[in-house]
Design an enzyme around this catalytic site. Structure first.
Site, PDB file in Angstrom:
ATOM      1  N   GLU A  15      14.304 -19.737  21.309  1.00 42.43           N
ATOM      2  CA  GLU A  15      14.926 -18.408  21.309  1.00 42.43           C
ATOM      3  C   GLU A  15      14.049 -17.425  22.077  1.00 42.43           C
ATOM      4  OE1 GLU A  15      15.131 -16.032  17.674  1.00 42.43           O
ATOM      5  OE2 GLU A  15      13.656 -17.347  16.727  1.00 42.43           O
ATOM      6  N   LYS A  67      22.310 -13.967  17.260  1.00 40.29           N
ATOM      7  CA  LYS A  67      21.658 -14.409  16.031  1.00 40.29           C
ATOM      8  C   LYS A  67      22.215 -13.626  14.848  1.00 40.29           C
ATOM      9  CE  LYS A  67      16.985 -15.346  14.268  1.00 40.29           C
ATOM     10  NZ  LYS A  67      15.549 -15.315  14.615  1.00 40.29           N
ATOM     11  N   CYS A 126      17.189 -20.137  14.774  1.00 41.37           N
ATOM     12  CA  CYS A 126      15.999 -20.015  13.927  1.00 41.37           C
ATOM     13  C   CYS A 126      16.330 -19.628  12.488  1.00 41.37           C
ATOM     14  CB  CYS A 126      14.995 -19.054  14.556  1.00 41.37           C
ATOM     15  SG  CYS A 126      13.310 -19.269  13.904  1.00 41.37           S
TER      16      CYS A 126
END
Length: 659
Positions: free
Chosen positions: A44, A111, A163
């Site tokens: 990322e 995200k 993540c």
């Protein structure tokens, strides 16, 4: 049988290093192409770097990231590549992943869950993408699919967890599985912490088993931005089995981990395990892109190789800090290290870790490549020991209270690790400072009434000389204080805390002493023991600032280090009140008696409260676990407070009843 090779790359990026970051991404793409990879997952925010901090607020950072992305597009011909970058949509910043295929942008995913605990500060810079939200994003004169979606590219269904998305109960993977994705990519920036890789592994394995999809996990490697170390763990799992795992804590800039997955087999397994409704394309946005993906040959089934080193906290500490030092040295453009070597445990540990840094780097990269990475002249590039000699200068600085024991121990450690060894006699400086102050205030200073001041001036008198030496050599002065000292302020500000980096400030003294004994007798795998550390290990830790007749030791001044560390964890990590800490200690250390336990607990809380200002001024340290005391990354506490006065009164009342 539909065979596809997927891959994850670990990259050693640097925030805002546009050319360098782009070059390392290109290297990963080209490595993947040579291996016939169809789907490549990069970490990322790999384009700007994860640790840009408030630079994420700069429009220039957003625009430069997009420029680099555009320049990378032609390199993705015949492949699918996931690239991380920040984007702005409707006056808000988002941490996004752009899926690129065959030279074209297919779409972007934001995200959903942002990391905001301690060392992470994502909610300061980004907004979390709302679940179920999908838009056509207008940018740079073009329209791109952005939001909650899956991608169907070349007949392969791909989804994303970014993540933190994978670390929460309501993770996106549940929805992705319901839509029958074949591959879930997780571009991450997951920092190193002791034992964390096992937690990651279980997350990846569990996801591949529960979701019926191949799971591809990538991350950074190395010291990206100063405090955080990334171990570079890349994993690929299918049907609950780990089928590929990359190296950890390595010294190269790019590592590629790839594996072949059988898409048809995965779909059959998913069909058998899934009892829910059939896939409904109307339930979730699907973005399609037609392209031909490279077909993989089925490789022979071989077990994963054994790890290069055992799963042990001592090994992790050794390798993480050594790698952190390596990257900090080259990214700060310093030309070496200076350590004020006292002959005690802390400074010996720091000097040894520099030696270990060179040993591990040359084992992996070779002598010439290590020298090139560190910018050393060819004359220093003969042996690992020659590199240490060129990089590390150790200085023993004596006062009237220094002993032959510590002087000899310092020399033995410096010679064992291969450092240059110098001696400064700073006692004339100490006496000059004392005389100057005595003349100004009109009285003599003495140990009876001026103990702390006379100790501190010795430590402070040692700072200017080593700073001067570091400046002369363009080197980085390493501070040598540990976490236990930071907790109670048992360090002289502008003395033993001085330095540009404090590599062991995140580790407690009890572990450090145990680790040094392990290094003496056993040492890291592939490196072996350093028996010369015995000269340090046989000593009781001492500041050696009082006259020899005082027989000064750290634990007499404070308390036994194992007890200090239990109090610290209970009070600071677990947030227990003094009366609750007392009950913990009384159950674990009854042999010390009520009076001593009360004395030590009160001492800890009072010193902790008084010395927050010192912790605020420590040089940057490495984050090694989630018990860090660094107020800039993990443990915030007010500089001015009530000092636990009420709570300590409660402690006396509880202890009186228990007594």
């Amino acid at each position: 049988m539909h065979l596809v090779r997927v891959a994850a790359a670990a990259l050693n990026q640097t925030p805002l290093d546009w050319d360098g970051n782009q070059a390392r991404i290109l290297e990963a793409i080209r490595l993947a192409r040579r291996q016939g990879v169809a789907v490549l997952c990069l970490p990322e925010l790999c384009i700007p770097g994860y640790g840009c901090e408030d630079a994420f607020f700069s429009r220039g950072t957003i625009l430069e990231s997009w420029r680099v992305l555009q320049e990378l597009l032609p390199e993705t011909k015949g492949m699918i590549v996931a690239l991380g970058l920040p984007i702005m949509h409707r006056a808000a910043n988002y941490n996004a992943v752009c899926l690129v295929a065959d030279g074209h942008i297919v779409g972007l995913v934001g995200k959903r869950f942002l990391a905001g605990d301690g060392i992470h500060y994502e909610p300061r810079w980004f907004k979390g993408w709302p679940a179920g939200k999908f838009v056509q994003w207008e940018h740079d004169g073009h329209s791109y699919p952005l939001g909650d979606q899956i991608f169907e590219v070349g007949g392969l269904r791909i989804g994303f967890e970014i993540c933190e998305d994978a670390w929460v109960p309501n993770r996106p993977g549940v929805e992705l599985a319901a839509q029958g994705v074949d591959v879930i990519c997780n571009p991450s920036a997951s920092h190193f912490a002791f034992g964390k890789h096992e937690v990651r592994k279980q997350i990846v394995l569990g996801a591949s088993r529960s979701f019926g999809a191949a799971y591809v996990y990538s991350s950074f490697i190395g010291n990206e931005a100063g405090r955080v170390i990334y171990d570079g763990e890349c994993m690929i799992a299918a049907s609950g089995h780990l089928i590929a795992e990359g190296p950890r804590l390595g010294y190269d800039d790019v590592y590629l981990t790839s594996a072949v997955i059988d898409v048809d087999l995965a779909r059959m397994i998913h069909a058998r395990r899934t009892a829910g409704p059939a896939v409904d394309d109307n339930l979730r946005r699907i973005t399609r892109f037609d392209t031909q993906l490279p077909v993989a040959d089925l490789p022979p089934q071989e077990p994963l190789p054994a790890p290069a080193w055992p799963d042990d906290k001592r090994e992790e500490f050794s390798r993480a800090v050594a790698l952190g030092l390596f990257d900090y040295l080259r990214k700060s453009r310093s030309r070496g290290f200076v350590v004020s070597l006292s002959g005690g445990a802390d400074s010996a540990a720091v000097a040894y870790l520099v030696h270990l840094m060179v040993t591990l780097a040359t084992q992996e990269l070779g002598v010439a490549a290590t020298c090139a990475r560190l910018g050393l002249p060819e004359a220093a590039c003969t042996t690992p020991r020659a590199i240490v000699r060129a990089l590390l200068t150790c200085v023993y600085q004596s006062t009237a209270n220094s002993s032959d024991t510590t002087r000899n121990a310092a020399r033995a450690v410096a010679e064992a690790v291969g450092a240059e060894f110098l001696e400064f006699d700073v006692d004339p400086l100490v006496r000059a400072y004392v005389r100057t102050v005595e003349g100004a205030i009109g009285r003599e200073l003495g140990w009876q009434g001026d103990d702390i001041a006379l100790q501190n001036i010795q430590a402070r008198a040692r700072a200017p000389g080593v700073w001067l030496l570091a400046n002369l050599r363009g080197a980085l002065l390493l501070a040598t204080s540990n976490r236990s000292e930071a907790a109670v302020g048992y360090a002289t500000m502008d003395g033993d805390t001085c330095g540009g980096l404090s590599p062991i400030a995140g580790i407690d003294k009890a572990f450090l002493r145990q680790w040094l004994r392990w290094v003496e007798h056993e040492g890291p795998a592939g490196v072996g023991p350093t028996p010369e550390l015995r000269a340090v290990n046989v000593q009781a830790p001492t500041a050696e600032l009082r006259p020899a007749g005082a027989h000064q030791t750290d634990e007499d001044d404070l308390m036994p280090y194992p007890i200090l560390d239990v109090i610290e964890r209970a009070a600071i990590r677990d947030k227990l009140a003094p009366k609750e800490v007392y009950r913990v200690l009384a159950s674990r250390f009854p042999e010390h008696g009520r009076a001593l336990l009360l004395l030590w607990i009160k001492r800890f809380f009072r010193l902790w409260s008084q010395n927050q200002w010192k912790r605020e001024r420590y040089a940057p340290s490495f984050h090694l676990d989630d018990e860090n005391l660094d107020p800039k990354t993990w443990c915030r506490f007010p500089i001015l407070s009530g000092g636990f006065a009420h709570e300590l009164a409660e402690l006396d009342a509880v202890a009186g009843r228990d007594g």
